[in-house]
Motif scaffolding. Structure first.
Motif, short mmCIF file in Angstrom:
data_model
loop_
_atom_site.label_atom_id
_atom_site.label_comp_id
_atom_site.label_asym_id
_atom_site.label_seq_id
_atom_site.Cartn_x
_atom_site.Cartn_y
_atom_site.Cartn_z
N PRO A 126 54.92 115.97 60.10
CA PRO A 126 55.28 116.85 59.05
C PRO A 126 54.57 116.36 57.71
O PRO A 126 54.64 114.91 57.47
CB PRO A 126 57.07 116.51 58.78
CG PRO A 126 57.22 115.82 59.95
CD PRO A 126 56.05 115.28 60.87
N GLU A 127 54.06 117.35 56.88
CA GLU A 127 53.09 116.78 55.82
C GLU A 127 53.84 116.07 54.74
O GLU A 127 53.41 114.99 54.22
CB GLU A 127 52.50 118.10 55.25
CG GLU A 127 51.52 117.63 54.35
CD GLU A 127 50.52 118.75 53.79
OE1 GLU A 127 50.70 119.98 54.31
OE2 GLU A 127 50.20 118.74 52.63
N ALA A 128 55.14 116.44 54.61
CA ALA A 128 55.72 115.36 53.17
C ALA A 128 55.95 113.93 53.80
O ALA A 128 55.63 113.07 52.83
CB ALA A 128 57.24 116.14 53.11
N TRP A 129 56.36 113.64 55.15
CA TRP A 129 56.35 112.37 55.55
C TRP A 129 55.25 111.72 55.42
O TRP A 129 54.89 110.47 54.88
CB TRP A 129 57.09 112.48 56.89
CG TRP A 129 57.03 111.12 57.48
CD1 TRP A 129 58.01 110.17 57.34
CD2 TRP A 129 55.97 110.38 58.39
NE1 TRP A 129 57.75 108.82 58.07
CE2 TRP A 129 56.46 109.05 58.64
CE3 TRP A 129 54.89 110.80 58.85
CZ2 TRP A 129 55.85 108.10 59.40
CZ3 TRP A 129 54.16 109.66 59.45
CH2 TRP A 129 54.61 108.66 60.00
N LEU A 130 54.13 112.42 55.91
CA LEU A 130 52.80 112.02 55.95
C LEU A 130 52.25 111.41 54.38
O LEU A 130 51.63 110.34 54.17
CB LEU A 130 51.61 112.64 56.48
CG LEU A 130 51.75 112.91 57.92
CD1 LEU A 130 50.72 114.13 58.56
CD2 LEU A 130 51.20 111.65 58.72
N ARG A 131 52.42 112.26 53.59
CA ARG A 131 51.94 112.19 52.24
C ARG A 131 52.76 110.97 51.45
O ARG A 131 52.07 110.14 50.80
CB ARG A 131 52.29 113.47 51.41
CG ARG A 131 51.73 113.72 49.95
CD ARG A 131 51.80 115.00 49.44
NE ARG A 131 51.04 115.82 50.23
CZ ARG A 131 49.61 116.10 50.09
NH1 ARG A 131 49.07 115.40 49.01
NH2 ARG A 131 49.05 116.92 50.65
N GLN A 132 53.82 110.74 51.77
CA GLN A 132 54.57 109.72 51.31
C GLN A 132 54.16 108.56 51.94
O GLN A 132 54.02 107.45 51.36
CB GLN A 132 56.27 109.92 51.71
CG GLN A 132 56.94 108.93 50.89
CD GLN A 132 58.44 108.94 51.15
OE1 GLN A 132 58.99 110.00 51.53
NE2 GLN A 132 59.36 107.83 50.79
N ARG A 133 54.12 108.45 53.10
CA ARG A 133 53.71 107.20 54.02
C ARG A 133 52.45 106.61 53.56
O ARG A 133 51.95 105.76 53.33
CB ARG A 133 53.73 107.47 55.21
CG ARG A 133 53.20 106.34 56.29
CD ARG A 133 54.12 105.71 57.31
NE ARG A 133 53.54 104.73 57.69
CZ ARG A 133 53.54 103.31 57.28
NH1 ARG A 133 54.27 102.69 56.70
NH2 ARG A 133 52.69 102.28 58.08
N ALA A 134 51.33 107.74 53.20
CA ALA A 134 50.09 107.51 53.01
C ALA A 134 50.02 106.89 51.49
O ALA A 134 49.27 106.02 51.10
CB ALA A 134 49.18 108.67 53.43
N GLY A 135 50.88 107.62 50.76
CA GLY A 135 50.73 106.97 49.32
C GLY A 135 51.36 105.79 49.39
O GLY A 135 50.72 104.72 48.41
N GLU A 136 52.42 105.45 49.97
CA GLU A 136 52.95 104.18 49.87
C GLU A 136 51.78 102.88 50.43
O GLU A 136 51.75 101.84 49.88
CB GLU A 136 54.12 103.79 50.63
CG GLU A 136 55.43 104.55 50.29
CD GLU A 136 56.69 104.82 51.37
OE1 GLU A 136 57.51 105.40 50.70
OE2 GLU A 136 56.51 104.16 52.32
N LEU A 137 51.16 103.22 51.47
CA LEU A 137 50.23 102.33 52.19
C LEU A 137 49.11 102.32 50.97
O LEU A 137 48.52 101.09 50.81
CB LEU A 137 49.43 103.03 53.22
CG LEU A 137 50.27 102.67 54.63
CD1 LEU A 137 49.97 103.80 55.71
CD2 LEU A 137 50.24 101.23 55.11
N LEU A 138 48.64 103.43 50.37
CA LEU A 138 47.65 102.99 49.42
C LEU A 138 47.88 102.31 48.19
O LEU A 138 47.08 101.41 47.79
CB LEU A 138 46.97 104.57 48.86
CG LEU A 138 46.11 105.13 49.83
CD1 LEU A 138 45.95 106.52 49.44
CD2 LEU A 138 44.92 104.57 50.16
N GLU A 139 49.18 102.71 47.95
CA GLU A 139 49.85 101.54 46.42
C GLU A 139 49.76 100.03 47.17
O GLU A 139 49.41 99.23 46.16
CB GLU A 139 51.34 102.02 46.35
CG GLU A 139 51.79 103.36 45.86
CD GLU A 139 51.70 103.24 44.20
OE1 GLU A 139 51.32 102.34 43.62
OE2 GLU A 139 51.63 104.31 43.52
#
Ligand SMILES: Nc1ncnc2c1ncn2[C@@H]1O[C@H](COP(=O)(O)OP(=O)(O)OP(=O)(O)O)[C@@H](O)[C@H]1O
Ligand SMILES: [Mg+2]
Length: 258
Positions: A126-139
């Protein structure tokens, strides 16, 4: 009284037995790995050093399921990688392990965030989950302000950090790194080594890194030395610094002594 139960050894996270790889390109036949066995219990930052052409990248490619061994067995996190079908290898590479290379291998037309999300998109998450997880990793890798940059608007060190975030998307327990700082200056390199060392210490993550640089290997707790397609030595790095490691490595390469 009942006898005490026999101690049961936990299986190693990475277990390689009798690994051999022969390349046949035309009339040429190259034995890149002759007979490699090694066992890594898990937890930690482990290095692989050895002369050019000694088989380091070949070993990493086989462990990461990018190529198949000629003979031998590879167990990663309890899975028999040498026996996997193509479909199993695809899902193993995408979900169970991470891998980063000297060339960062980012897609030039996509932003940092989209590059990190890509393996999940390909996997139908799911895109929403991916966006959040990817954002956290980049942070967490210090790239919170660079998420919408394309690779050509990022420094080399930043691009490699995006590649690390992408490799960690599915929270693998093993990260393979083949000379990850080979294209970086010394300041960016040091930052990457420190990040990898911290991740290996604070996450349930074991990192196996090929490197030429003693300054990189000094961040590892243990280093395997490969020569002529075999593990010839193992260095317990402990608290030693890069000068000690460089001297120890040179001694092994020059004399093969212990
Ligand atoms: N696809 C291939 N086909 C044929 N021979 C290959 C192939 N890949 C690697 N080799 C050969 O296998 C040997 C080991 O190569 P490998 O890339 O594993 O070495 P390496 O230790 O990673 O070297 P370096 O430090 O230069 O990266 C070399 O002799 C190389 O020429
Ligand atoms: Mg190599």
């Amino acid at each position: 009284m009942n006898p005490a139960p026999a101690a049961i050894e936990a299986p190693a996270l990475i277990d390689v037995r009798g690994l051999r790889k022969v390349y046949n390109s035309g009339a040429e036949r190259v034995e890149a790995l002759a007979d490699v066995s090694l066992s890594i219990r898990g937890g930690g930052f482990v290095g692989i050093m050895g002369p050019s052409g000694s088989g380091k990248s070949t070993l990493l490619h086989l462990l990461a399921g990018l190529d198949r061994p000629t003979a031998g067995e590879i167990f990663i996190d309890g899975q028999a990688v040498h026996a996997m079908s193509e479909a199993q290898l695809t899902s193993y590479r995408r979900q169970r392990i991470g891998i980063i290379f000297q060339q960062f291998n980012l897609l030039g037309t996509m932003t940092a965030l989209d590059n990190v999300m890509l393996p999940g998109v390909l996997d139908g998450r799911p895109e929403a989950w991916l966006r959040q997880r990817a954002g956290e990793l980049l942070e967490s890798l210090g790239l919170g302000g660079r998420m919408n940059h394309r690779p050509d608007a990022l420094s080399g060190g930043e691009q490699q950090r995006v590649a690390i975030a992408r490799a960690l998307l599915f929270e693998p327990r093993v990260l393979f790194a083949d000379e990850p700082t080979g294209n970086l200056d010394s300041t960016s390199s040091r930052r990457i080594w420190e990040m990898l060392a911290t991740m290996a210490r604070t996450r349930d993550l074991t990192i196996l890194m090929v490197t030429h640089e003693p300054a990189a290997a000094a961040h590892c707790h243990r280093v395997f030395i490969i020569g002529d397609g075999r593990v010839t030595d193992e260095i317990d790095v402990g608290q030693h610094d890069s000068a000690w490691l460089a001297a120890r490595y040179q001694q092994i390469v020059d004399h093969g002594d212990h």
